[in-house]
Enzyme design. Sequence first.
Site, short mmCIF file in Angstrom:
data_model
loop_
_atom_site.label_atom_id
_atom_site.label_comp_id
_atom_site.label_asym_id
_atom_site.label_seq_id
_atom_site.Cartn_x
_atom_site.Cartn_y
_atom_site.Cartn_z
CB CYS A 2 65.35 15.70 -15.23
SG CYS A 2 67.12 15.42 -15.12
NE ARG A 27 60.28 11.91 -15.01
CZ ARG A 27 60.03 10.99 -15.92
NH1 ARG A 27 58.91 10.32 -15.86
NH2 ARG A 27 60.87 10.73 -16.87
CD1 TRP A 73 68.50 11.62 -9.69
CD2 TRP A 73 69.70 11.21 -11.53
NE1 TRP A 73 69.26 10.50 -9.46
CE2 TRP A 73 70.01 10.22 -10.58
CE3 TRP A 73 70.34 11.15 -12.77
CZ2 TRP A 73 70.92 9.19 -10.81
CZ3 TRP A 73 71.25 10.12 -13.00
CH2 TRP A 73 71.53 9.16 -12.03
CG ASN A 99 63.78 15.55 -18.49
OD1 ASN A 99 64.21 16.42 -17.74
ND2 ASN A 99 62.58 15.01 -18.35
N GLY A 100 67.68 14.29 -20.36
CA GLY A 100 68.51 13.50 -21.28
C GLY A 100 69.95 13.97 -21.24
CD GLU A 480 62.45 -5.89 -5.34
OE1 GLU A 480 63.39 -5.83 -6.14
OE2 GLU A 480 61.71 -4.93 -5.10
CE LYS A 484 62.30 -1.85 -3.34
NZ LYS A 484 62.24 -2.41 -4.63
CD GLU A 487 65.63 0.35 -4.76
OE1 GLU A 487 65.58 0.67 -5.94
OE2 GLU A 487 64.68 -0.25 -4.20
CG HIS A 503 79.96 -22.45 -3.32
ND1 HIS A 503 80.78 -23.55 -3.20
CD2 HIS A 503 78.73 -22.93 -3.59
CE1 HIS A 503 80.07 -24.65 -3.43
NE2 HIS A 503 78.82 -24.30 -3.66
CE LYS A 602 58.48 4.56 -9.42
NZ LYS A 602 58.70 3.37 -8.58
C1 G6P Z 1 65.35 2.74 -11.36
C2 G6P Z 1 64.50 2.70 -10.12
C3 G6P Z 1 64.25 1.25 -9.73
C4 G6P Z 1 63.64 0.50 -10.88
C5 G6P Z 1 64.52 0.57 -12.13
C6 G6P Z 1 63.83 0.01 -13.35
O1 G6P Z 1 66.64 2.33 -11.07
O2 G6P Z 1 65.13 3.40 -9.06
O3 G6P Z 1 63.36 1.23 -8.63
O4 G6P Z 1 63.44 -0.82 -10.53
O5 G6P Z 1 64.81 1.94 -12.41
O6 G6P Z 1 62.72 0.80 -13.65
P1 G6P Z 1 61.52 0.37 -14.58
O7 G6P Z 1 60.66 1.60 -14.67
O8 G6P Z 1 62.13 0.02 -15.90
O9 G6P Z 1 60.84 -0.76 -13.96
#
Ligand code: G6P
Length: 607
Positions: A2, A27, A73, A99-100, A480, A484, A487, A503, A602
């Site tokens: 948040c 965020r 969030w 937040n939290g 990755e 992507k 996501e 396998h 984020k």
């Molecule tokens: C969240 C984001 C990801 C990110 C991960 C780790 O899940 O959606 O995109 O890779 O956190 O974030 P950081 O800030 O620790 O790299």
Amino acid sequence: MCGIVGYTGPRQASRILVEGLKRLEYRGYDSAGVAVQDHGALAVIKKKGKIAELRAAVPRDMPGTCGIGHTRWATHGGVTDANAHPHLDASGKVAIVHNGIIENYGALKEKLEKDGVRFSSETDSEVIAQLIARLYEGDLERAVKSALRHLKGTYGIAVIHADEPGRIVGARNGSPLVIGVGDGEMLLASDVTAMLAHTRQVVYLNDGEVVSMTPADFRVSDADDNPVDPKINEIAWQLDAIEKDGFSCYMEKEIFEQPESIARAFGGRLEPEYGTAKLGGLNLSRKELHAVERVRVIAAGTSWHAGLVGSWLLESVTRIPASAELASELRYRNPVVEANSLYIAASQSGETADTLYAMREIKRRGGTVLGICNVVGSTIARESDGGIYVHSGPEIAVASTKAFTSQLVAFYLLTLTLARMHDMSHHEGILFMEALKSVPEAVRKTLLLRDRIQTIAKKYARFRDFMFLGRGILHPIALEGALKLKEISYIHAEGYASGEIKHGPIALVSPEAPSVFLVPGDQLREKTISNMKEIKARGGPIIAVADEGDAEVVSIADDCIPVPKVDPRFQPFTMVVPLQLFAYFTALELGRDVDQPRNLAKSVTVE
Ligand code: G6P
């Protein structure tokens, strides 16, 4: 997660709050709201949905010059107007944003309800407002401090009271808060991006600290009321770094910024004279570095993938055993922390709870932890023993792109540093350095493939299942690429080591399930080509990313993305960029919200 913003000063608060929230929307973005003091009362407007909905609901001439805002969030309670922040206490005098997670909110709520307090939301956060109101005896700061003693869990909070015009009280435990020091005005936010338009002078609050601010002044103290001397930091980020700059969305902008962000990550850190790198922030002597016998990376999400590439590279180049582990796993498995192991917490935001808590666990056991972070002054950056800032500039899109490639650079620099202390000769160091210096240009050329990649993305956008396959240092890039796509397009995608498909995953292969192959330029190329043929023989469509001029790959694949040839150890850079673009164009084709994909945030500041 948040986002929090607060403003007190001479200007209209609502406008500054809504603009700040817009900056923080990345965020968390399921609901938002503001609370503003107005002639001895609090006016609250909150709305389910994005900031645009809130903006439409806030009158242009909303009075009041002190207020707090929040973008949410959801953790506790569904996405509704009532559950959106700010939360008021039953009398309407106290407003809080949080937040939290308050872990003992159930017990606190029960007790308050028994005392006759009526709750109006399902959130854990509302108990904070109710508690502060009950403890209030004419001094908001004191009431907040008393309330905090009852709370278990994590919080970053901002609080206002109808009877204390111009005052905001903030407190932090596990969720970031930054004070913005302006000229006759003060701001408070969970993230500097919310205040960049107004001030560059900031103070980072530490866990356990409380701030009380008015337009003219602020005071930081700890829970026992001991004053804390605030250190004012100057933010280097420019405002235009958080604008879209003519691109349709932040993710597109951030993908295309990579030639510059990569160059920035190694800029000023190469020492040609010695064929090594100069990493000033490690806070480790050459002797201490030389004694490192093992490197262990801890991270989450995309940063974990960077850690996997980094540890693969480190071990193969330096011959120091290295591995990367998910932070959320490490913390709870009672890890052995060996002397002479170097831990690295990799995190774009520097606030990811999983990574932060794992790092603290290691530090408590006597381990040395370096941070590889993007956000300057973030919690991981501050609490680590030293580290490497990656300087990719603010990354706003939820799906990480440029921070990933900059994190890679940090690992390449660390590899060079350690390798030069062991077996790597001066000449080999120079070659490694030259290869790194050629990456921005190779990435720039790769970005020129955008139209071709968009055509391929359009062709495959309606498929529902994808496999991403790579070997060696490209295995994490396959992970990755799959991440992507998941996501931002919500298409099911799995990343696998290409040698592993026989396998199990090969059972998924069909004309409806394309495979994206990353073809390495080293001795694993032949093996990868065999894997491609296995898929082909079973009718699976193949998209290959391979060095340009590889005719054999072109003849096997249904579609090929030819990338500039680089030293195979540096292929993660040229291979990840097409996958970022592929995910981006696929999401675009499907009409997804690229920057703010559903359910994600984020920076994830809860476990
Ligand atoms: C969240 C984001 C990801 C990110 C991960 C780790 O899940 O959606 O995109 O890779 O956190 O974030 P950081 O800030 O620790 O790299």
